[in-house]
Design a protein around this motif. Structure first.
Motif, mmCIF file in Angstrom:
data_model
loop_
_atom_site.group_PDB
_atom_site.id
_atom_site.type_symbol
_atom_site.label_atom_id
_atom_site.label_comp_id
_atom_site.label_asym_id
_atom_site.label_seq_id
_atom_site.Cartn_x
_atom_site.Cartn_y
_atom_site.Cartn_z
ATOM 1 N N THR A 174 0.901 -1.291 -0.142
ATOM 2 C CA THR A 174 0.020 -0.157 -0.045
ATOM 3 C C THR A 174 1.033 1.473 0.054
ATOM 4 N N TRP A 177 -0.232 4.180 -1.901
ATOM 5 C CA TRP A 177 -1.575 4.652 -1.827
ATOM 6 C C TRP A 177 -1.440 5.913 -0.180
ATOM 7 N N THR A 178 -0.440 5.076 0.868
ATOM 8 C CA THR A 178 0.324 6.592 1.099
ATOM 9 C C THR A 178 0.707 6.986 0.895
ATOM 10 N N GLY A 180 1.279 8.328 -1.795
ATOM 11 C CA GLY A 180 -0.099 9.297 -2.345
ATOM 12 C C GLY A 180 -1.472 10.814 -1.745
ATOM 13 N N THR A 181 -1.577 9.823 -0.434
ATOM 14 C CA THR A 181 -2.061 10.487 0.859
ATOM 15 C C THR A 181 -0.854 11.585 1.159
ATOM 16 N N ALA A 213 -10.172 8.961 -0.448
ATOM 17 C CA ALA A 213 -10.868 8.062 0.310
ATOM 18 C C ALA A 213 -11.581 6.358 0.386
ATOM 19 N N ALA A 218 -10.053 3.053 -0.957
ATOM 20 C CA ALA A 218 -8.447 3.256 -0.816
ATOM 21 C C ALA A 218 -7.980 2.639 0.048
ATOM 22 N N VAL A 220 -5.522 1.841 3.041
ATOM 23 C CA VAL A 220 -5.252 3.186 3.595
ATOM 24 C C VAL A 220 -5.872 1.915 5.436
ATOM 25 N N PRO A 350 -7.907 8.985 7.467
ATOM 26 C CA PRO A 350 -6.581 8.363 7.215
ATOM 27 C C PRO A 350 -5.290 8.483 8.098
#
Length: 548
Positions: A174, A177-178, A180-181, A213, A218, A220, A350
């Motif tokens: 992940t 995703w993380t 990107g967040t 998310a 997502a 996360v 998140p």
């Protein structure tokens, strides 16, 4: 060209407002700070290992109690990054259940410091120590966010730098995703204030990434379930063994809480503001300690974490136009409304989003201009800053302050010692027969433990005369060690057949010189002079006599 007189200027600070005229400004400032403080309370609770609920509870309870009982009218208190850094290893060793008890113990210690009127002690912390401490804390906060940013749990109790390096090599599926967040949150927090300064960028960034998310489901990690009300106050379980184990950590937390709160209050008192009156700028450091102590005790009773004055939130409060304690109280009530009305949506945030908020916060904590100024000022100041920052990151926050103070003190003593010198001077007036048998020394600076032996050795090594005249009028400081060295110098010279004359004993030094025995070592009371010409005349008369 004639110059016209300048028009009279208005006072730099506004006059004291009426009692009710400040309410609208304080309400607006309180709401503003509450919106800013919400994501920070969640983030610091997670970062400390106690959990987001403890961060919210602390922001509400401690924020209101400190606002009412503290010594600053505009200080905003709650969970902070420095406190999260201290609590993280404590949680790793003793568990999150120990934190409320530590909060109560530390709060009582801070309360005792205030009752003992020790609030002014913080003024003795040198500027390089403060900047190095802040730089170290900011670095730790940033490093602590790396595991959540790459979607990996860090081992409990591991050094943040070691943990950050370790988790980067273990990034999971992940990670995109993380990361990107975090990237979206950081970008929005940096860009939005340039588009609209009044916008609460951190809250908007969290809302955006949370909505996205949810829409794309997502993978996360989220904050999770939160309580929808304040817990009932209760006393944590206490045993003599547990109190003994937590005494040291509680003392460290108390020291940090006192230092950070007083520094924050001092910064708030000097912040530029068009609305802050002279009365609002004044703060009572002793009352501030009492208020912060009560705030941590109250937070502990509600299951929260220790609290301190928060520089970032206090700055927002001042810039938003706060004038009285009401603003900080409203800030706590705003977060309380969130607890009762919006914990469901908040639980979907998140964790990586909170990491992004704290990364930006950590960078903003560092005053780059101040750090650069310290590093360019003197080698000693630069050394103090660097050592304090390294010890903060590698060892412990409270030990970093102790080490920083020790290094600063040693460097100050070294400088004071170097400024303490002894000069051999020519005799005043026309030369006379026998002048080569008279040595005149002027002692300047400080005769203290760091310089006494060196000064005494210089006099003993450089005279070769029958009479030594010591001019003490240039001494600014004489401590017991310096007086003892002078007594030994006079006694050694007298026993070797050299007559010692002392000129210019200042009144503030006479007591210590008398008690330590400097004057008793003189061959006669008549060898103590106030006038240099009289001392030199006596010395010339002495060498004119034949040796016994």
């Amino acid at each position: 060209m004639t110059r016209t007189s300048a028009p009279s200027r208005a006072p730099l600070t506004p006059t004291s407002p009426s009692r009710w005229s400040t309410v609208p400004a304080d309400l607006l400032a309180g709401v503003t700070v509450g919106v800013v403080a919400l994501p920070l309370a969640l983030a610091f609770g997670v970062s400390s290992g106690v959990g987001p609920a403890a961060g919210l509870v602390t922001a509400v309870v401690a924020g209101i109690v400190a606002a009412v009982f503290g010594g600053s009218r505009v200080q905003v208190s709650g969970p902070t990054g420095a406190m999260a850094v201290v609590l993280a290893p404590l949680v790793a060793i003793h568990g999150a259940d120990a934190v409320p008890l530590v909060a109560i113990m530390a709060g009582l210690m801070v309360l005792a410091l205030g009752a003992a009127r020790l609030g002014r002690v913080v003024t003795f912390i040198p500027w390089p120590v403060v900047e190095g401490f802040t730089l170290g804390i900011a670095t730790i906060i940033f490093l602590q966010q790396v595991p959540a940013a790459v979607g990996v749990d860090a081992p409990a109790g591991q050094n943040p730098l070691v943990a950050a390096v370790d988790v980067i090599g273990r990034a999971g599926d992940t990670v995109l995703w993380t990361l990107g967040t975090v990237a979206v949150v950081v970008t929005l927090m940096l860009v939005l204030p340039r588009l609209w300064a009044a916008l609460p960028a951190s809250l908007v960034a969290i809302i955006v990434v949370t909505v996205v998310a949810e829409l794309v489901d997502a993978p996360v990690a989220r904050i999770g379930a939160l309580p929808d009300s304040l817990p009932a106050p209760s006393i944590p379980g206490i045993t003599p063994a547990l109190l003994g184990e937590l005494a040291g950590p509680a003392a460290a937390v108390a020291a940090l809480a006192a230092i950070e709160s007083l520094l924050s209050a001092r910064v708030a008192a000097t912040m530029p503001s068009d609305t802050l009156t002279d009365d609002a700028r004044r703060y009572d450091p002793d009352r501030e300690l009492v208020g912060q102590g009560l705030a941590s005790v109250a937070a502990g009773l509600f299951g929260g974490m220790p609290a301190t004055g928060a520089i970032a939130r206090t700055a927002v409060n001042v810039r938003a136009g706060a004038r009285t304690r009401l603003a900080a109280v409203v800030h706590g009530l705003v977060i309380l409304v969130v607890i009762y009305a919006a914990t469901g949506p908040v639980g979907q945030i998140p964790l990586a989003a909170l990491s992004g908020v704290l990364m930006v916060t950590a960078v903003r904590m560092v005053d780059v201009r101040a750090v650069r100024t310290v590093l360019r000022s003197t080698r000693g100041s630069a050394l103090v800053l660097v050592v304090t920052a390294i010890v903060t990151i590698a060892v412990d926050l409270v030990q970093a302050i102790v080490v920083g103070l020790a290094v600063a003190a040693l460097l100050a003593l070294r400088a004071l010692s170097r400024a303490s010198v002894v000069h051999r001077q020519p005799l005043p007036g026309p030369a006379a027969d026998g002048d080569e048998q008279i040595a005149l020394f002027r002692l300047d600076g400080s005769m203290f433990f760091g310089a006494a032996d060196r000064i005494a050795e210089t006099v003993q090594r450089d005279h070769g005369a029958r009479v030594v005249v010591l001019r003490l009028s240039g001494l600014r400081l004489v401590d017991a060690t310096g007086a003892h060295a002078l007594a030994e110098l006079v006694g050694t010279l007298e026993r070797s057949g050299v007559t010692v004359l002392v000129k210019g004993v200042q009144e503030q030094h006479r007591s210590v010189l008398t008690r330590v025995g400097v004057l008793d070592e003189l061959a006669s009371e008549q060898h103590l002079f106030e006038d240099l010409d009289a001392a030199i005349a006596h010395a010339r008369d002495h060498v004119a006599r034949p040796r016994p």
